[in-house]
Design a protein around this motif. Structure first.
Motif, PDB file in Angstrom:
ATOM      1  N   GLU A   1       0.833  -1.203   0.000  1.00  0.00           N
ATOM      2  CA  GLU A   1       0.000   0.000   0.000  1.00  0.00           C
ATOM      3  C   GLU A   1       0.869   1.255   0.000  1.00  0.00           C
ATOM      4  O   GLU A   1       1.901   1.314   0.668  1.00  0.00           O
ATOM      5  N   LEU A   2       0.417   2.244  -0.766  1.00  0.00           N
ATOM      6  CA  LEU A   2       1.033   3.567  -0.773  1.00  0.00           C
ATOM      7  C   LEU A   2      -0.007   4.569  -0.305  1.00  0.00           C
ATOM      8  O   LEU A   2      -1.035   4.768  -0.961  1.00  0.00           O
ATOM      9  N   ARG A   3       0.242   5.184   0.827  1.00  0.00           N
ATOM     10  CA  ARG A   3      -0.677   6.191   1.363  1.00  0.00           C
ATOM     11  C   ARG A   3      -0.289   7.547   0.804  1.00  0.00           C
ATOM     12  O   ARG A   3       0.776   8.085   1.130  1.00  0.00           O
ATOM     13  N   LEU A   4      -1.170   8.085  -0.030  1.00  0.00           N
ATOM     14  CA  LEU A   4      -0.843   9.292  -0.791  1.00  0.00           C
ATOM     15  C   LEU A   4      -1.061  10.577  -0.007  1.00  0.00           C
ATOM     16  O   LEU A   4      -0.403  11.585  -0.264  1.00  0.00           O
ATOM     17  N   GLY A   5      -2.017  10.579   0.914  1.00  0.00           N
ATOM     18  CA  GLY A   5      -2.399  11.816   1.568  1.00  0.00           C
ATOM     19  C   GLY A   5      -3.457  12.535   0.738  1.00  0.00           C
ATOM     20  O   GLY A   5      -3.940  12.021  -0.277  1.00  0.00           O
TER      21      GLY A   5
ATOM     22  N   SER B   1      -8.410   3.420  -3.314  1.00  0.00           N
ATOM     23  CA  SER B   1      -9.561   3.676  -2.450  1.00  0.00           C
ATOM     24  C   SER B   1      -9.182   4.757  -1.445  1.00  0.00           C
ATOM     25  O   SER B   1      -8.149   4.647  -0.771  1.00  0.00           O
TER      26      SER B   1
ATOM     27  N   GLN C   1      -7.450   7.443  -0.045  1.00  0.00           N
ATOM     28  CA  GLN C   1      -6.156   8.064  -0.345  1.00  0.00           C
ATOM     29  C   GLN C   1      -5.052   7.014  -0.470  1.00  0.00           C
ATOM     30  O   GLN C   1      -3.873   7.347  -0.417  1.00  0.00           O
ATOM     31  N   THR C   2      -5.452   5.751  -0.672  1.00  0.00           N
ATOM     32  CA  THR C   2      -4.482   4.655  -0.672  1.00  0.00           C
ATOM     33  C   THR C   2      -4.475   3.912  -1.996  1.00  0.00           C
ATOM     34  O   THR C   2      -5.526   3.520  -2.513  1.00  0.00           O
TER      35      THR C   2
ATOM     36  N   SER D   1      -3.045   0.499  -3.910  1.00  0.00           N
ATOM     37  CA  SER D   1      -2.586  -0.849  -3.583  1.00  0.00           C
ATOM     38  C   SER D   1      -2.142  -1.565  -4.847  1.00  0.00           C
ATOM     39  O   SER D   1      -2.845  -1.538  -5.859  1.00  0.00           O
TER      40      SER D   1
ATOM     41  N   THR E   1       3.748  -1.316   3.721  1.00  0.00           N
ATOM     42  CA  THR E   1       2.968  -0.075   3.673  1.00  0.00           C
ATOM     43  C   THR E   1       3.938   1.103   3.617  1.00  0.00           C
ATOM     44  O   THR E   1       4.903   1.161   4.387  1.00  0.00           O
TER      45      THR E   1
ATOM     46  N   GLU F   1       4.446   5.474   3.142  1.00  0.00           N
ATOM     47  CA  GLU F   1       3.897   6.823   3.207  1.00  0.00           C
ATOM     48  C   GLU F   1       4.565   7.666   2.120  1.00  0.00           C
ATOM     49  O   GLU F   1       5.792   7.664   1.990  1.00  0.00           O
ATOM     50  N   ARG F   2       3.773   8.378   1.352  1.00  0.00           N
ATOM     51  CA  ARG F   2       4.342   9.219   0.299  1.00  0.00           C
ATOM     52  C   ARG F   2       5.179  10.342   0.873  1.00  0.00           C
ATOM     53  O   ARG F   2       6.231  10.704   0.316  1.00  0.00           O
TER      54      ARG F   2
END
Length: 327
Positions: free
Chosen positions: A6-10, A185, A187-188, A190, A198, A200-201
């Protein structure tokens, strides 16, 4: 069961986005599919062409990179760094000159001092591996280069599409339509990964890289310090394959043995299992088994059980027939 990193974009309105037509990402997708056993949805015609283009033993050379236990390509072996360098000939020349000590140092760091068994041959002869690896990538790109050139209009159109989406706050629409393997989905983002993590951007730029390989293409890097990037199938890719396909009614091999048996014989440029044949030809294992039995009776292929798998390979007669009727 599929696993995902997962990449959490913000907040999307704060995400800096670029599009780069980076051929090295397409090259790695092609290599993973045709030679690494990692399906990217490459069209069977091109998969066969790429396998035929590489030196004998290419799969064995590449096995450490795509081992099921741990799939990893050291940064120094990726033709994607720097990401903004889109002249692949420069990337491949640089890759062929990677010093042995750089590769060994990266392996030591990536595996925290415990280099897996599948990499031991590379550790023992790093320079020989680098030369063989660079030769394989060069051969794949020499065979595929004309297709990349033909995809120029698709890549230009995709760059424009994403640019319009960014300025019109429609980035979520782009991110939700990046191909069958990529999910978005909230801000993430996958992506499939046998070893999920996981990320964080943070403040890093997001780079979208359209790939000209197959409908299931998915290549990514979320751990760079300057940017996070992910590759996805360029829209309209099917039009390239359709234009390349021969008319079955005018294909001599198909006229002689039928379309599926022609596909089996062409796929067997190297030995394959029944399962891999079925996957490559989009049919059931039972169907492939039946047609292989008929081809075996005709002396065009042989089958041999190895453990839980049955391997098929072309005979000399089968290869001669393919060469004669595919000129």
């Amino acid at each position: 069961m599929a696993r995902f990193s997962e990449l959490r974009l913000g907040p999307l309105e704060t995400v800096p986005v670029s599009v780069v037509a980076q051929p090295g990402v397409t090259l790695m997708s092609l290599v993973a599919d045709a030679l690494g056993g990692r399906s990217q949805g490459v069209h069977p015609t091109w998969r066969r062409a790429l396998r035929s283009a590489v030196p004998e033993g290419a799969e064995a050379v590449l096995r450490p990179l795509f081992a099921r236990e741990y799939s990893m390509v050291p940064d120094c072996l990726t033709p994607t760094a720097p990401l903004w360098e889109t002249d692949l000939s420069v990337q491949l020349e640089r890759l062929a000159e990677v010093p042995s000590e750089v590769l060994l140092r990266e392996l030591e760091a990536d595996f925290e001092g415990r280099v897996p068994r599948q990499w031991q041959g590379v550790v023992d002869r790093p320079k020989a591996f680098i030369h063989a690896y660079a030769a394989i990538l060069g051969a794949v790109w020499e065979a595929f280069g004309p297709m990349w050139a033909r995809a120029g209009s698709l890549l230009a159109r995709e760059t424009e599409r994403v640019g319009v989406a960014v300025v019109s706050d429609a980035l979520p629409l782009v991110l939700t339509g990046l191909g069958p393997k990529i999910r978005f989905s909230g801000q993430t983002l996958s992506v499939p990964d046998p070893h999920p993590e996981t990320f964080e951007r943070g403040a890093r730029r997001v780079v979208l890289v359209p790939i000209v390989s197959g409908r299931g293409a998915s290549v990514f890097s979320f751990d760079r310090s300057d940017a996070v990037w992910f590759g996805y199938p360029v829209p309209g890719l099917d039009t390239l394959w359709t234009a390349q396909e021969a008319d079955p009614a005018r294909d001599p091999l198909t006229l002689v043995v039928g379309s599926l048996r022609a596909g089996i014989l062409r796929e067997l440029v190297r030995p394959c299992t029944m399962g891999s044949l079925a996957s490559a030809l989009n049919c059931t294992p039972a169907t492939v088994t039946y047609h292989c039995a008929q081809l075996e009776t005709a002396g065009l292929l042989t089958r041999e059980r190895r453990g839980q798998h049955v391997m098929a390979r072309r005979t000399a007669s089968g290869g001669a027939l393919v060469n004669l009727l595919s000129g």
